[in-house]
Motif scaffolding. Sequence first.
Motif, PDB file in Angstrom:
ATOM      1  N   LEU A 132      -7.972  16.371  61.768  1.00 13.99           N
ATOM      2  CA  LEU A 132      -7.710  17.402  60.870  1.00 13.99           C
ATOM      3  C   LEU A 132      -8.219  18.628  60.982  1.00 13.99           C
ATOM      4  O   LEU A 132      -7.700  19.611  60.573  1.00 13.99           O
ATOM      5  CB  LEU A 132      -8.047  16.913  59.360  1.00 13.99           C
ATOM      6  N   ASP A 133      -9.225  18.960  62.087  1.00 17.18           N
ATOM      7  CA  ASP A 133      -9.534  20.086  62.406  1.00 17.18           C
ATOM      8  C   ASP A 133      -9.485  20.349  63.851  1.00 17.18           C
ATOM      9  O   ASP A 133      -8.917  19.426  64.850  1.00 17.18           O
ATOM     10  CB  ASP A 133     -11.276  19.753  62.126  1.00 17.18           C
ATOM     11  N   ILE A 134     -10.132  21.538  64.291  1.00 15.73           N
ATOM     12  CA  ILE A 134      -9.815  21.596  65.780  1.00 15.73           C
ATOM     13  C   ILE A 134     -11.253  21.654  66.248  1.00 15.73           C
ATOM     14  O   ILE A 134     -12.299  22.435  65.711  1.00 15.73           O
ATOM     15  CB  ILE A 134      -9.249  23.208  65.788  1.00 15.73           C
ATOM     16  N   GLY A 135     -11.674  21.279  67.475  1.00 17.62           N
ATOM     17  CA  GLY A 135     -12.523  21.608  68.176  1.00 17.62           C
ATOM     18  C   GLY A 135     -12.467  22.062  69.448  1.00 17.62           C
ATOM     19  O   GLY A 135     -11.498  22.017  70.199  1.00 17.62           O
ATOM     20  N   VAL A 136     -13.296  22.751  69.752  1.00 18.39           N
ATOM     21  CA  VAL A 136     -13.428  23.822  71.095  1.00 18.39           C
ATOM     22  C   VAL A 136     -14.631  23.533  71.712  1.00 18.39           C
ATOM     23  O   VAL A 136     -15.899  23.510  71.218  1.00 18.39           O
ATOM     24  CB  VAL A 136     -13.250  25.434  70.799  1.00 18.39           C
ATOM     25  N   ASP A 137     -14.821  23.345  73.177  1.00 19.83           N
ATOM     26  CA  ASP A 137     -15.900  23.345  73.828  1.00 19.83           C
ATOM     27  C   ASP A 137     -15.841  23.828  75.238  1.00 19.83           C
ATOM     28  O   ASP A 137     -14.706  23.777  75.781  1.00 19.83           O
ATOM     29  CB  ASP A 137     -16.660  21.764  73.902  1.00 19.83           C
ATOM     30  N   ILE A 138     -16.658  24.484  75.764  1.00 23.00           N
ATOM     31  CA  ILE A 138     -16.870  24.705  77.262  1.00 23.00           C
ATOM     32  C   ILE A 138     -17.881  24.439  77.733  1.00 23.00           C
ATOM     33  O   ILE A 138     -19.003  24.150  77.258  1.00 23.00           O
ATOM     34  CB  ILE A 138     -16.724  26.468  77.319  1.00 23.00           C
ATOM     35  N   ILE A 139     -17.963  24.269  79.066  1.00 26.80           N
ATOM     36  CA  ILE A 139     -19.191  23.970  79.750  1.00 26.80           C
ATOM     37  C   ILE A 139     -19.312  24.487  81.151  1.00 26.80           C
ATOM     38  O   ILE A 139     -18.050  24.699  81.873  1.00 26.80           O
ATOM     39  CB  ILE A 139     -19.142  22.533  80.098  1.00 26.80           C
ATOM     40  N   GLU A 140     -20.381  24.976  81.762  1.00 23.40           N
ATOM     41  CA  GLU A 140     -20.383  25.673  83.027  1.00 23.40           C
ATOM     42  C   GLU A 140     -20.273  24.362  84.037  1.00 23.40           C
ATOM     43  O   GLU A 140     -20.913  23.380  84.043  1.00 23.40           O
ATOM     44  CB  GLU A 140     -21.857  26.095  83.049  1.00 23.40           C
ATOM     45  N   ILE A 141     -19.448  24.761  85.178  1.00 21.04           N
ATOM     46  CA  ILE A 141     -19.147  23.565  85.897  1.00 21.04           C
ATOM     47  C   ILE A 141     -20.391  23.371  86.751  1.00 21.04           C
ATOM     48  O   ILE A 141     -20.622  22.369  87.152  1.00 21.04           O
ATOM     49  CB  ILE A 141     -18.093  24.308  86.872  1.00 21.04           C
ATOM     50  N   TYR A 142     -21.099  24.162  87.089  1.00 16.40           N
ATOM     51  CA  TYR A 142     -22.324  24.236  87.720  1.00 16.40           C
ATOM     52  C   TYR A 142     -23.471  23.003  87.335  1.00 16.40           C
ATOM     53  O   TYR A 142     -23.933  22.364  87.890  1.00 16.40           O
ATOM     54  CB  TYR A 142     -23.135  25.598  88.125  1.00 16.40           C
ATOM     55  N   ARG A 143     -23.333  23.227  85.977  1.00 13.52           N
ATOM     56  CA  ARG A 143     -24.088  22.009  85.228  1.00 13.52           C
ATOM     57  C   ARG A 143     -23.734  20.586  85.471  1.00 13.52           C
ATOM     58  O   ARG A 143     -24.463  19.793  85.897  1.00 13.52           O
ATOM     59  CB  ARG A 143     -24.105  22.348  83.802  1.00 13.52           C
ATOM     60  N   ILE A 144     -22.519  20.401  85.646  1.00 12.51           N
ATOM     61  CA  ILE A 144     -21.864  19.185  85.812  1.00 12.51           C
ATOM     62  C   ILE A 144     -22.240  18.902  87.377  1.00 12.51           C
ATOM     63  O   ILE A 144     -22.548  17.839  87.729  1.00 12.51           O
ATOM     64  CB  ILE A 144     -20.458  19.107  85.624  1.00 12.51           C
ATOM     65  N   LYS A 145     -21.997  19.843  88.226  1.00 11.90           N
ATOM     66  CA  LYS A 145     -22.625  19.621  89.528  1.00 11.90           C
ATOM     67  C   LYS A 145     -23.795  19.020  89.722  1.00 11.90           C
ATOM     68  O   LYS A 145     -24.272  18.269  90.537  1.00 11.90           O
ATOM     69  CB  LYS A 145     -22.120  20.764  90.574  1.00 11.90           C
TER      70      LYS A 145
END
Length: 89
Positions: free
Chosen positions: A4-17
């Motif tokens: 029922l809602d919208i979720g948004v997220d971003i993450i820095e690629i270097y953190r995953i690396k």
Amino acid sequence: MNILDIGVDIIEIYRIKELLDKNPRFLEKMFTSKEIEYFESKGFKAETIAGNFAAKEAISKSIGTGIRKFNLRDIEVLRDELGKPIVKT
């Protein structure tokens, strides 16, 4: 499940690396075996893994719980034959 809602997220690629480099079990802890197979088919690129991670966090936000009430492995983000993300919970 109805979202029922919208979720948004971003993450820095270097953190995953960095997580991939430091913790060999990171993938097993956060992703399903089908997701890991998809990452393998894409050469385990950090940007692909980061995209799935951000999608999982956005989905948890849209449900309204964040990642507190379940494990990220409870959400599976795959792709259809055209590359469109498909979510399974």
